[in-house]
Every structure is written in C-alpha cells, then in structure tokens.
Motif scaffolding. Structure first.
Motif, PDB file in Angstrom:
ATOM      1  N   VAL A 152       0.881  -1.171   0.000  1.00  0.00           N
ATOM      2  CA  VAL A 152       0.000   0.000   0.000  1.00  0.00           C
ATOM      3  C   VAL A 152       0.914   1.214   0.000  1.00  0.00           C
ATOM      4  O   VAL A 152       1.709   1.395   0.916  1.00  0.00           O
ATOM      5  N   ASP A 153       0.816   2.045  -1.039  1.00  0.00           N
ATOM      6  CA  ASP A 153       1.787   3.123  -1.162  1.00  0.00           C
ATOM      7  C   ASP A 153       1.148   4.353  -1.799  1.00  0.00           C
ATOM      8  O   ASP A 153       0.379   4.237  -2.751  1.00  0.00           O
ATOM      9  N   TRP A 154       1.485   5.533  -1.266  1.00  0.00           N
ATOM     10  CA  TRP A 154       0.971   6.790  -1.807  1.00  0.00           C
ATOM     11  C   TRP A 154       2.068   7.651  -2.429  1.00  0.00           C
ATOM     12  O   TRP A 154       1.770   8.685  -3.018  1.00  0.00           O
ATOM     13  N   MET A 155       3.343   7.255  -2.323  1.00  0.00           N
ATOM     14  CA  MET A 155       4.412   8.145  -2.773  1.00  0.00           C
ATOM     15  C   MET A 155       4.247   8.474  -4.258  1.00  0.00           C
ATOM     16  O   MET A 155       4.000   7.602  -5.086  1.00  0.00           O
ATOM     17  N   PRO A 156       4.366   9.741  -4.617  1.00  0.00           N
ATOM     18  CA  PRO A 156       4.026  10.170  -5.986  1.00  0.00           C
ATOM     19  C   PRO A 156       4.961   9.589  -7.032  1.00  0.00           C
ATOM     20  O   PRO A 156       6.165   9.481  -6.834  1.00  0.00           O
ATOM     21  N   TRP A 157       4.381   9.275  -8.172  1.00  0.00           N
ATOM     22  CA  TRP A 157       5.140   8.644  -9.254  1.00  0.00           C
ATOM     23  C   TRP A 157       6.001   9.631 -10.019  1.00  0.00           C
ATOM     24  O   TRP A 157       6.796   9.209 -10.865  1.00  0.00           O
ATOM     25  N   ASN A 158       5.872  10.921  -9.754  1.00  0.00           N
ATOM     26  CA  ASN A 158       6.802  11.864 -10.375  1.00  0.00           C
ATOM     27  C   ASN A 158       8.129  11.911  -9.631  1.00  0.00           C
ATOM     28  O   ASN A 158       9.053  12.600 -10.048  1.00  0.00           O
ATOM     29  N   HIS A 159       8.241  11.162  -8.530  1.00  0.00           N
ATOM     30  CA  HIS A 159       9.510  10.974  -7.815  1.00  0.00           C
ATOM     31  C   HIS A 159      10.029   9.567  -8.076  1.00  0.00           C
ATOM     32  O   HIS A 159       9.251   8.626  -8.246  1.00  0.00           O
ATOM     33  N   VAL A 160      11.342   9.402  -8.072  1.00  0.00           N
ATOM     34  CA  VAL A 160      11.932   8.088  -8.316  1.00  0.00           C
ATOM     35  C   VAL A 160      11.546   7.098  -7.218  1.00  0.00           C
ATOM     36  O   VAL A 160      11.366   5.901  -7.483  1.00  0.00           O
ATOM     37  N   ALA A 161      11.381   7.565  -5.978  1.00  0.00           N
ATOM     38  CA  ALA A 161      11.068   6.648  -4.877  1.00  0.00           C
ATOM     39  C   ALA A 161       9.727   5.966  -5.086  1.00  0.00           C
ATOM     40  O   ALA A 161       9.592   4.751  -4.883  1.00  0.00           O
TER      41      ALA A 161
ATOM     42  N   TYR B  43      -1.386  -1.599  -4.173  1.00  0.00           N
ATOM     43  CA  TYR B  43      -2.620  -0.875  -3.902  1.00  0.00           C
ATOM     44  C   TYR B  43      -2.263   0.604  -3.797  1.00  0.00           C
ATOM     45  O   TYR B  43      -1.478   0.997  -2.934  1.00  0.00           O
ATOM     46  N   ILE B  44      -2.818   1.407  -4.689  1.00  0.00           N
ATOM     47  CA  ILE B  44      -2.515   2.826  -4.722  1.00  0.00           C
ATOM     48  C   ILE B  44      -3.282   3.517  -3.604  1.00  0.00           C
ATOM     49  O   ILE B  44      -4.510   3.575  -3.615  1.00  0.00           O
ATOM     50  N   ASP B  45      -2.547   4.014  -2.642  1.00  0.00           N
ATOM     51  CA  ASP B  45      -3.129   4.651  -1.465  1.00  0.00           C
ATOM     52  C   ASP B  45      -3.636   6.041  -1.835  1.00  0.00           C
ATOM     53  O   ASP B  45      -2.883   6.858  -2.360  1.00  0.00           O
ATOM     54  N   ASP B  46      -4.907   6.304  -1.551  1.00  0.00           N
ATOM     55  CA  ASP B  46      -5.456   7.636  -1.800  1.00  0.00           C
ATOM     56  C   ASP B  46      -5.309   8.545  -0.589  1.00  0.00           C
ATOM     57  O   ASP B  46      -5.851   9.645  -0.550  1.00  0.00           O
TER      58      ASP B  46
END
Length: 274
Positions: A223-232, A249-252
């Motif tokens: 479960v992760d929310w970190m933005p995809w415009n960052h490498v992490a 699971y894309i965390d909102d």
C-alpha cells in the motif's frame, strides 16, 4: 547480481504468463471500492495504448507527458510508452493544481516539446492545460473533456486495434532505451530533466531483490501513496511490486492530518506484507 529483465514491463509480461490472474494494481473507485487489474489484464490493455502512441509519432524528442496523480490510467499509459520505446514524464500535480503562474509546468513543456499530454481530469487540470499546453499538442483525459479544445479519452484510445508496429517497436527496445524523463524538485532553480533508462530501473530492482531476498518468498503486497513523479514512488516502490509479481494498492491517503485516516483505512483493508 543475477540476470535481470530488459525493462520492468518485460518483467510484468513474464508474470502475466506465469501468474496471469494475480492482481497487479488497484486504486480506489468513486464508490469507495477497489478497481483492480490482473497481470494479464494490464498486458492486454497496454497494446492498444502503445499503438496510439506510435501513431502519434512520439519519441525521445516528442515524449508523453502525464499530468496526474497515481492512478491506473497513469500506470497503463506509462507502461505502454516504455513497451514501445517511448519516454514519458510524470509531472508533479502541484505544478498544475497548486501553482498559480504555472511557471514550472511551462518550463517543462518548453523543454520537452511533448508529442502528447495526458491529464487525469479535464476540469481539474483545465486551467493548467490552457496556460501551458500548446493547442496543437494532442490531449488525452480520463474524464471531463475540456470544452475549449479537442481531446480523446483513455477509453477511446483503448478501443484502438494494435497492429504489427507495436511488436516491431517492442522488439527494438533495449536496456539503454530511455524509459522516463524524471524532473528534479526545482528547489535550487527550475526543475531539471533526468534521463532514466530501462537498465537503470530493472538493474536497481534486481539489486533490491538480491539485498532483500524475502521478496522472492512470496509476491509482495504493498500500500503506497508516494508520488510517481519521484523516483522513490514511481520507480523504486512500484517496481518492487511489479518486478516481483506482487500487488500495488494505490493509497489515496497522504502523510497529512486529513490524509492519514485514508491511509490507515487502506492498510487495515489490504493488510500489506510490505
């Protein structure tokens, strides 16, 4: 390191053959439930999108630019681009939704000269599109077409019949093919575009799996929310799930007083292993 796939989508294709019905990605639907796609469903949906990108003559000189948070359509378009050797750039949503002068977004558009722009919501991103996206650049949205310019929806793109060009373009993809242009945060000036190749992404995932071999014991559930415009978020975390046949699971939610409640709800609901 052990041997590794040519690209992360190559690894996804391998999982689609060995575990076709395993859930690969999920995000929250408007009704509050989870929208899910299996590995085989993801592979079947990226081929039509890849054909559209090729038909639009996208290339490293005319990449795909994505204006969106983390969502399934964002993922599918990004994977479709990599599959046929077209770089894409996920742009920080803040440049479109929080900025009032759109200076960083205009800078990115001028630098990249995109061949196509995807925006998740035509209403939310409409002012930014009007300010920074040239009228002659093809526009794609997930929902809410802007009233003042032509555009297509992702659903319309997915109705495209893929032809032999997709297979030919995919066969030409190598580890040195550019997968993404990721932008720095711009904290010391305007954001700078950083080249990310397929080998950089796949090799780093093999490194992670070698250092954390428990990832091979069972497919990870994240479960992760970190933005995809960052490498992490966009390469490291999502890659851990996809490279190892797991589920993301894309965390909102978010690490804010308001957003953390959604994150806690999602963690309880999903019970992630990582």
């Amino acid at each position: 390191l052990g041997s590794y796939a040519t690209s992360v989508p190559h690894a996804i294709a391998q999982w689609a053959q060995s575990t076709p019905d395993a859930i690969m990605v999920a995000d929250r639907a408007p009704d509050g439930g989870w929208r899910t796609l299996t590995y085989s469903q993801v592979m079947s949906r990226i081929a039509p999108l890849a054909q559209v990108l090729l038909d639009a003559n996208l290339s490293p000189d005319r990449p795909l630019v994505i204006l969106s948070g983390n969502e399934i359509e964002h993922l599918l378009l990004g994977l479709a681009a990599i599959w046929v050797g077209i770089p894409y750039t996920p742009v920080s949503p803040a440049y479109s939704l929080i900025s009032t002068d759109y200076a960083k977004l205009k800078h990115i558009m001028t630098l990249l000269q995109p061949g196509m722009v995807y925006a998740s919501d035509g209403n939310a991103f409409g002012p930014a599109i009007a300010a920074a996206v040239p009228a002659d650049v093809p526009l794609v949205v997930r929902q809410n077409r802007p009233q003042d310019r032509d555009c297509r929806t992702v659903a319309e793109l997915e109705a495209t019949t893929p032809g032999p060009d997709v297979a030919r373009a995919h066969a030409a993809v190598t580890g040195d093919t550019i997968a993404k242009f990721l932008f720095t945060s711009g904290s010391t000036g305007m954001p700078k575009a950083v080249i990310t190749t397929n080998t950089m992404m796949a090799c780093s995932q093999e490194m992670i799996r070698t250092a954390l071999p428990f990832l091979t014991d069972e497919p990870p559930v994240m479960v992760d929310w970190m933005p995809w415009n960052h490498v992490a978020g966009g390469s490291h975390n999502s890659g851990i799930a996809f490279y190892n046949g797991g589920t993301l699971y894309i965390d909102d939610g978010a690490a804010t007083p308001k957003g953390i409640e959604k994150t806690v709800r999602n963690i309880i609901d999903v019970e992630p292993t990582v």
